[in-house]
Scaffold this active site. Structure first.
Site, PDB file in Angstrom:
ATOM      1  N   THR A 155       8.145   1.969  -6.840  1.00 41.80           N
ATOM      2  CA  THR A 155       8.509   0.766  -6.089  1.00 41.80           C
ATOM      3  C   THR A 155       7.271  -0.042  -5.743  1.00 41.80           C
ATOM      4  OG1 THR A 155      10.429   1.828  -5.173  1.00 41.80           O
ATOM      5  CG2 THR A 155       9.443   0.172  -3.777  1.00 41.80           C
ATOM      6  N   GLY A 206       9.181   5.564  -1.441  1.00 43.47           N
ATOM      7  CA  GLY A 206       9.465   6.995  -1.417  1.00 43.47           C
ATOM      8  C   GLY A 206      10.957   7.237  -1.434  1.00 43.47           C
TER       9      GLY A 206
HETATM   10  N1  ASP Z   1      12.299   3.748  -1.803  1.00 45.99           N
HETATM   11  C1  ASP Z   1      12.886   3.494  -3.092  1.00 45.99           C
HETATM   12  C2  ASP Z   1      14.345   3.864  -3.043  1.00 45.99           C
HETATM   13  O1  ASP Z   1      14.683   4.911  -2.522  1.00 45.99           O
HETATM   14  C3  ASP Z   1      12.238   4.255  -4.204  1.00 45.99           C
HETATM   15  C4  ASP Z   1      10.737   4.161  -4.252  1.00 45.99           C
HETATM   16  O2  ASP Z   1      10.075   3.857  -3.288  1.00 45.99           O
HETATM   17  O3  ASP Z   1      10.194   4.385  -5.341  1.00 45.99           O
HETATM   18  O4  ASP Z   1      15.141   3.135  -3.558  1.00 45.99           O
END
Ligand code: ASP
Length: 284
Positions: A155, A206
């Site tokens: 992300t 995350g």
């Molecule tokens: N936080 C994002 C989600 O759960 C994923 C990520 O941060 O990579 O959609």
């Protein structure tokens, strides 16, 4: 004398170091430089975080926009949000298809002002009405298939402080690989993945289900608003998330005097920090 300004960008917290990390650090630096240029030209923190996130949505190595992974139905559904700390205006989109720059759509929701969060087909129709670029949903899918080997996370997000002393934050993601269709993560939720007020701006990454449970971004802003330093507030919040949910997460934060921090309990999280006095950190 001009007030100091700064930007921090992240490229996603990930479970282990993998190929592509150097390129992702480079991508974060390019995005942060783009945001800093906006701030140098006396642009707003809001414009700076959007500009930085668009760079990473367009980059195939990040889990956002063109690099997003597939859900369990073999489709790409994107989440994004953006918030202006000056007046708490916010915009977000969830589970949207065929929008290569969901942060621009989130910004259009913010500017429209009637709602904070639009999802799915309604968000896509809103994009069409507001001149936000659309593409065939399949165009994002074929890109994503090439990215299949990549990390669960990746992300992107940015926080900025502008020369007028205002803060903003933005986050954009394709979510978790293999997620159920319709799943919405923290990146679409103001307070969880993204928050900005007069004290601080935060963008998280995350495990979204863990981040939502502790309302991570707002938690950090509230602690900074109560007088805590950004580094301590970020560390405490990530520790609390780890202790209460066993999840992995990371976040970047800037406060109103330009103090920055980044913390993760995952194996790595590429970041880039740049400020008006020539300060620069790129690490993972
Ligand atoms: N936080 C994002 C989600 O759960 C994923 C990520 O941060 O990579 O959609």
């Amino acid at each position: 004398m001009q007030r100091p300004y700064a930007i921090v960008v992240h490229g996603g917290a990930g479970p282990h170091r993998s190929g592509g990390l150097a390129e992702r650090m480079q991508g974060c630096e390019t995005a942060a430089a783009r945001g800093l240029e906006v701030l140098q030209n006396r642009g707003s923190a809001l414009d700076a975080v959007q500009a930085a996130v668009v760079v990473l949505e367009d980059h195939p190595l990040f889990n956002a926009g063109r690099g997003a992974p597939l859900n369990a139905a073999g489709e790409v559904e994107l989440d994004a949000s953006i918030m202006d700390g000056r007046d708490l205006r916010a915009g977000a989109v969830a589970a949207v298809q065929g929008v290569p720059n969901p942060v621009a759509l989130a910004r259009a929701v913010l500017e429209d002002g009637r709602h904070v969060l639009l999802a799915g087909d309604g968000a896509r129709a809103f994009a069409r009405q507001h001149g936000v670029a659309l593409c065939d949903p399949g165009d994002l899918v074929s890109d994503a298939q090439r990215q299949r080997w990549r990390e669960r996370f990746g992300t992107v997000g940015a926080v900025a402080l502008d020369a007028r002393g205002f803060l903003a934050a933005a986050t954009s993601t394709g979510g978790l690989f293999g997620k159920l269709p319709g799943r919405i993560g923290d990146s679409a939720l103001i307070g969880s993945g993204t928050y900005a007020d007069a004290s601080a701006a935060v963008s998280c990454t995350g495990h979204g289900e863990a981040i939502i449970r502790v309302v991570l971004a707002k938690l950090v802003c509230d602690h900074i608003g109560a007088g805590e330093a950004p580094g301590a507030a970020a560390r405490e919040a990530v520790d609390r998330l780890g202790a209460r949910t066993a999840g992995e997460a990371g976040l970047i934060v800037l406060d109103r005097s330009g103090r920055a921090a980044w913390v993760t309990n995952a194996a790595h999280m590429p970041i880039c920090w740049l400020d008006s006095s020539g300060g620069r950190v790129v690490e993972a």
